[in-house]
Write a protein that holds these residues in place. Structure first.
Motif, PDB file in Angstrom:
ATOM      1  N   TYR A   1       0.845  -1.199   0.000  1.00 12.67           N
ATOM      2  CA  TYR A   1       0.000   0.000   0.000  1.00 12.67           C
ATOM      3  C   TYR A   1       0.882   1.252   0.000  1.00 12.67           C
ATOM      4  CZ  TYR A   1      -3.507   3.349   1.721  1.00 12.67           C
ATOM      5  OH  TYR A   1      -4.339   4.440   1.878  1.00 12.67           O
ATOM      6  N   ARG A   2       1.893   1.248   0.840  1.00 12.27           N
ATOM      7  CA  ARG A   2       2.783   2.413   0.921  1.00 12.27           C
ATOM      8  C   ARG A   2       3.546   2.619  -0.376  1.00 12.27           C
ATOM      9  NH1 ARG A   2       7.610   3.540   5.423  1.00 12.27           N
ATOM     10  NH2 ARG A   2       7.917   5.745   4.869  1.00 12.27           N
ATOM     11  N   LEU A   3       3.946   1.526  -0.997  1.00 14.78           N
ATOM     12  CA  LEU A   3       4.758   1.607  -2.209  1.00 14.78           C
ATOM     13  C   LEU A   3       4.017   2.284  -3.358  1.00 14.78           C
ATOM     14  CD1 LEU A   3       7.531   0.767  -3.322  1.00 14.78           C
ATOM     15  CD2 LEU A   3       6.486  -1.359  -4.095  1.00 14.78           C
ATOM     16  N   THR A   4       2.703   2.138  -3.421  1.00 16.47           N
ATOM     17  CA  THR A   4       1.922   2.726  -4.518  1.00 16.47           C
ATOM     18  C   THR A   4       1.323   4.081  -4.131  1.00 16.47           C
ATOM     19  OG1 THR A   4      -0.008   1.431  -3.801  1.00 16.47           O
ATOM     20  CG2 THR A   4       1.362   0.514  -5.559  1.00 16.47           C
ATOM     21  N   ARG A   5       1.789   4.632  -3.029  1.00 14.49           N
ATOM     22  CA  ARG A   5       1.379   5.975  -2.601  1.00 14.49           C
ATOM     23  C   ARG A   5       2.622   6.742  -2.199  1.00 14.49           C
ATOM     24  NH1 ARG A   5      -2.075   2.230  -2.296  1.00 14.49           N
ATOM     25  NH2 ARG A   5      -4.311   2.566  -2.467  1.00 14.49           N
ATOM     26  N   PRO A   6       3.315   7.318  -3.178  1.00 12.84           N
ATOM     27  CA  PRO A   6       4.654   7.873  -2.943  1.00 12.84           C
ATOM     28  C   PRO A   6       4.727   8.935  -1.855  1.00 12.84           C
ATOM     29  CG  PRO A   6       4.246   7.644  -5.292  1.00 12.84           C
ATOM     30  CD  PRO A   6       2.952   7.347  -4.597  1.00 12.84           C
ATOM     31  N   TRP A   7       3.609   9.616  -1.572  1.00 13.01           N
ATOM     32  CA  TRP A   7       3.665  10.605  -0.496  1.00 13.01           C
ATOM     33  C   TRP A   7       3.962   9.943   0.854  1.00 13.01           C
ATOM     34  CZ3 TRP A   7      -0.630   9.645  -3.514  1.00 13.01           C
ATOM     35  CH2 TRP A   7      -1.671   8.914  -2.917  1.00 13.01           C
ATOM     36  N   LEU A   8       3.712   8.632   0.930  1.00 11.35           N
ATOM     37  CA  LEU A   8       4.009   7.923   2.179  1.00 11.35           C
ATOM     38  C   LEU A   8       5.490   7.581   2.309  1.00 11.35           C
ATOM     39  CD1 LEU A   8       0.934   5.527   2.522  1.00 11.35           C
ATOM     40  CD2 LEU A   8       1.380   7.645   3.760  1.00 11.35           C
ATOM     41  N   LEU A   9       6.290   7.999   1.321  1.00 15.83           N
ATOM     42  CA  LEU A   9       7.734   7.926   1.490  1.00 15.83           C
ATOM     43  C   LEU A   9       8.174   8.803   2.655  1.00 15.83           C
ATOM     44  CD1 LEU A   9       9.048   8.036  -2.197  1.00 15.83           C
ATOM     45  CD2 LEU A   9       9.555   6.255  -0.537  1.00 15.83           C
ATOM     46  N   SER A  10       7.397   9.839   2.911  1.00 20.66           N
ATOM     47  CA  SER A  10       7.702  10.765   4.003  1.00 20.66           C
ATOM     48  C   SER A  10       7.269  10.150   5.335  1.00 20.66           C
ATOM     49  CB  SER A  10       6.970  12.094   3.786  1.00 20.66           C
ATOM     50  OG  SER A  10       6.957  12.863   4.973  1.00 20.66           O
ATOM     51  N   ASP A  11       8.214  10.009   6.273  1.00 23.74           N
ATOM     52  CA  ASP A  11       7.882   9.487   7.594  1.00 23.74           C
ATOM     53  C   ASP A  11       6.914  10.413   8.317  1.00 23.74           C
ATOM     54  OD1 ASP A  11       9.493   7.257   7.260  1.00 23.74           O
ATOM     55  OD2 ASP A  11      11.260   8.224   8.135  1.00 23.74           O
TER      56      ASP A  11
ATOM     57  N   THR B   1      -0.908  10.599   8.940  1.00 21.47           N
ATOM     58  CA  THR B   1      -2.064   9.889   8.389  1.00 21.47           C
ATOM     59  C   THR B   1      -2.451   8.640   9.185  1.00 21.47           C
ATOM     60  OG1 THR B   1      -0.601   8.655   6.907  1.00 21.47           O
ATOM     61  CG2 THR B   1      -1.596  10.685   6.036  1.00 21.47           C
ATOM     62  N   GLY B   2      -1.667   8.305  10.205  1.00 18.53           N
ATOM     63  CA  GLY B   2      -1.972   7.122  11.005  1.00 18.53           C
ATOM     64  C   GLY B   2      -1.403   5.839  10.434  1.00 18.53           C
ATOM     65  N   TYR B   3      -0.727   5.944   9.297  1.00 18.73           N
ATOM     66  CA  TYR B   3      -0.145   4.759   8.675  1.00 18.73           C
ATOM     67  C   TYR B   3       0.890   4.115   9.593  1.00 18.73           C
ATOM     68  CZ  TYR B   3       2.585   1.969   5.350  1.00 18.73           C
ATOM     69  OH  TYR B   3       3.255   0.945   4.733  1.00 18.73           O
ATOM     70  N   LYS B   4       1.756   4.940  10.176  1.00 19.66           N
ATOM     71  CA  LYS B   4       2.816   4.400  11.033  1.00 19.66           C
ATOM     72  C   LYS B   4       2.231   3.702  12.257  1.00 19.66           C
ATOM     73  CE  LYS B   4       7.113   5.617  13.396  1.00 19.66           C
ATOM     74  NZ  LYS B   4       6.760   4.856  14.606  1.00 19.66           N
ATOM     75  N   ALA B   5       1.202   4.285  12.844  1.00 19.29           N
ATOM     76  CA  ALA B   5       0.588   3.673  14.026  1.00 19.29           C
ATOM     77  C   ALA B   5      -0.007   2.307  13.681  1.00 19.29           C
ATOM     78  CB  ALA B   5      -0.486   4.596  14.593  1.00 19.29           C
ATOM     79  N   ALA B   6      -0.644   2.204  12.507  1.00 21.21           N
ATOM     80  CA  ALA B   6      -1.234   0.927  12.088  1.00 21.21           C
ATOM     81  C   ALA B   6      -0.153  -0.119  11.853  1.00 21.21           C
ATOM     82  CB  ALA B   6      -2.056   1.132  10.816  1.00 21.21           C
ATOM     83  N   LEU B   7       0.965   0.297  11.235  1.00 19.36           N
ATOM     84  CA  LEU B   7       2.060  -0.640  10.987  1.00 19.36           C
ATOM     85  C   LEU B   7       2.706  -1.070  12.306  1.00 19.36           C
ATOM     86  CD1 LEU B   7       3.898  -2.176   9.048  1.00 19.36           C
ATOM     87  CD2 LEU B   7       5.287  -0.109   8.817  1.00 19.36           C
ATOM     88  N   ASP B   8       2.914  -0.116  13.189  1.00 21.64           N
ATOM     89  CA  ASP B   8       3.522  -0.444  14.488  1.00 21.64           C
ATOM     90  C   ASP B   8       2.674  -1.458  15.255  1.00 21.64           C
ATOM     91  OD1 ASP B   8       5.629   1.230  14.014  1.00 21.64           O
ATOM     92  OD2 ASP B   8       4.868   2.891  15.228  1.00 21.64           O
TER      93      ASP B   8
END
Length: 511
Positions: A218-228, A234-241
């Protein structure tokens, strides 16, 4: 000028600046070099981002197979001035990258793996990678590999019991769960020196790995998520953690268990736990984790470094081999004549053994020439790791005069390289004789790279091949494998290893 007009003026100014910067970028050396390769039209500001935006795993896989057919060779992607990509699918571009000691740095795409695996042997670079490689290489000494063979056989016996239960119940075998459980057992007992039954959380670990693969794709196909920063916002990091908590808890349990054993031995035999004792003593089963803990005693690695390598090898050491076994048995079920020929070869060696001891030895597998070729052909068709990615640090001038420029990313698509008709005529057809010595000599040595190649090749490839042979030999000696799942039914997805979202099933039948 009111606020609304000022806002639109600011937006227009930003767009103009970006367009000017894009014109400058497209006249720069990197873009001009990669633009010599075919690729989709570059749209203003977003480049080729629209080609992959919002894709799911299945769509990403499908498109990655279509692009080579569309362009007929290595092709380029351009997203903006910060990311220039060459997708390499031919050996003429892959060889100078893989064979070089200069282009060993993994690309920024591996940044996605940092929360999961840290910076271990798989995705570290430069001096850190070289240091870890030096520490870990002795762990795969041939004496230790021979010791691993005993573990493979012991765990394989348990796998055969499971397959026999499926036969007795008259049900097909879904390969993913049984092979993943088997390979996780073997990597824990061999490389970690810990029996899986003594550590909690293995089932949760296996389940979470698939979810982690989805999140990373999911992150790979949304390049803005390259930014930590945006990942946190966006809550992406919390979900992955949250997904990683039980995964890291499992590997922490392995480290703690082994550390207790190691320190007990260290106190009992102070001064005797040397590399010579570890690698040259065939009576004791030493593990990679012994090597790491010994290195820690010698201040060559710290606790965080041990965690990185355990996370890396626990994942890479079981998931890749499980994927290989899944597609080996899938292929043998489809290729009955190949299966029969392997069985005849196994039976010949088995029948020539004395009645008192017919157990196979590591040396026996070297005599199984057709088995070796057949497994290599399975790995050609279905490489467990379908692509690797490198950062190009110096210009590479190709034979045709084109340039792979410093500053770009080279994604080497192993799945597509293995289907290059120039190297493998009629590439979708199974033909074990592609790996006859004379055929191998005819072919470019970098055309077949299921374990990568060159200085950064897979440290565990001999380990993996021995494990594959043990399982196939023991299974075919007891069972015939029959097809259930058809190729067209497999729903391939882009993941860290070759994977399908639907079960791949075969049926085992006692001989």
């Amino acid at each position: 000028m009111d606020f609304s007009a000022s806002w639109w003026f600011a937006v227009l100014l930003i767009i103009i600046v970006l367009l000017v910067y894009e014109v400058i970028d497209k006249n720069g050396r990197i873009f001009r070099a990669i633009n010599k390769f075919p690729g989709p039209p570059c749209l203003p500001l977003i480049g080729n981002l629209s080609e992959i935006l919002f894709m799911d795993q299945a769509t990403t896989w499908q498109w990655a197979r279509k692009w080579p057919k569309r362009y007929g060779g290595t092709y380029r992607f351009w997203f903006n001035s910060s990311l220039y990509v060459l997708n390499v699918i031919r050996v003429r571009e892959a060889e100078p990258i893989l064979s070089s000691t200069k282009h060993i740095d993994k690309s920024e795409f591996y940044k996605f793996l940092h929360p999961f695996l840290g910076l271990g042997l798989l995705n570290s670079t430069g001096s850190k990678w070289m240091h870890r490689r030096r520490i870990l290489t002795p762990s795969f000494h041939f004496n230790i590999l021979n010791g691993f063979h005993r573990t493979f056989v012991e765990e394989c016996d348990q796998l055969m019991i499971t397959l026999g239960e499926h036969v007795d119940k008259g049900v097909a075998t879904a390969l993913q769960p049984v092979m993943s459980k088997f390979t996780l057992n073997t990597i824990c007992e061999t490389s970690m020196g810990v029996k899986l039954s003594t550590v909690s959380g293995a089932d949760v670990y296996l389940t979470k790995l698939y979810e982690i693969g989805e999140v990373l794709a999911y992150r790979l196909t949304r390049p803005w998520l390259l930014s930590d920063f945006i990942c946190r916002l966006t809550g992406y990091k919390a979900a992955l953690d949250k997904l990683l908590l039980p995964v890291h808890s499992f590997t922490t349990g392995i480290i703690n268990k082994k550390r207790e054993q190691f320190l007990a031995e260290y106190k009992e035999h102070t001064g005797e736990l040397t590399e010579e004792n570890i690698y040259l003593n065939p009576k004791k089963r030493y593990a990679m984790l012994d090597t790491l803990l010994l290195a820690e005693q010698n201040q060559l690695i710290d606790e965080a470094g041990i965690r990185e390598e355990v996370d890396t090898f626990a994942y890479e050491g079981h998931d890749t081999t499980a994927a290989a076994l899944i597609f080996i048995f899938f292929t043998l079920a489809r290729e009955q004549a190949v299966q029969d020929r392997i069985f005849s070869e196994i039976l010949h060696i088995y029948n020539n053994k004395p009645q008192s001891n017919r157990a196979f030895t590591p040396q026996d597998y070297t005599e199984m020439k057709f088995l070796d070729r057949a497994l290599k052909e399975c790995l050609r068709l279905w490489p467990p790791v379908t692509f690797i990615s490198r950062s190009i640090s110096e210009d590479i001038v190709l034979d045709d005069g084109n340039l792979i420029p410093a500053g770009c990313v080279a994604n080497i698509f192993i799945m597509d390289m293995h289907r290059d008709p120039e190297q493998f005529p009629d590439p979708d057809r199974f033909d074990a004789d592609r790996f006859l010595p004379e055929e191998v000599d005819r072919r470019n040595p970098y055309a077949y790279v299921p374990f990568s190649a060159g200085p950064r090749n897979c440290i565990g490839q001999k380990y993996a091949m021995m494990e594959l042979k043990v399982v196939v030999v023991n299974a075919l000696l007891r069972f015939r494998v029959l097809p259930v799942t058809r190729l067209e039914e497999i729903n391939f997805v882009a993941d860290l290893v070759l994977r399908s979202t639907n079960p791949i099933e075969v049926r085992f039948e006692r001989r």
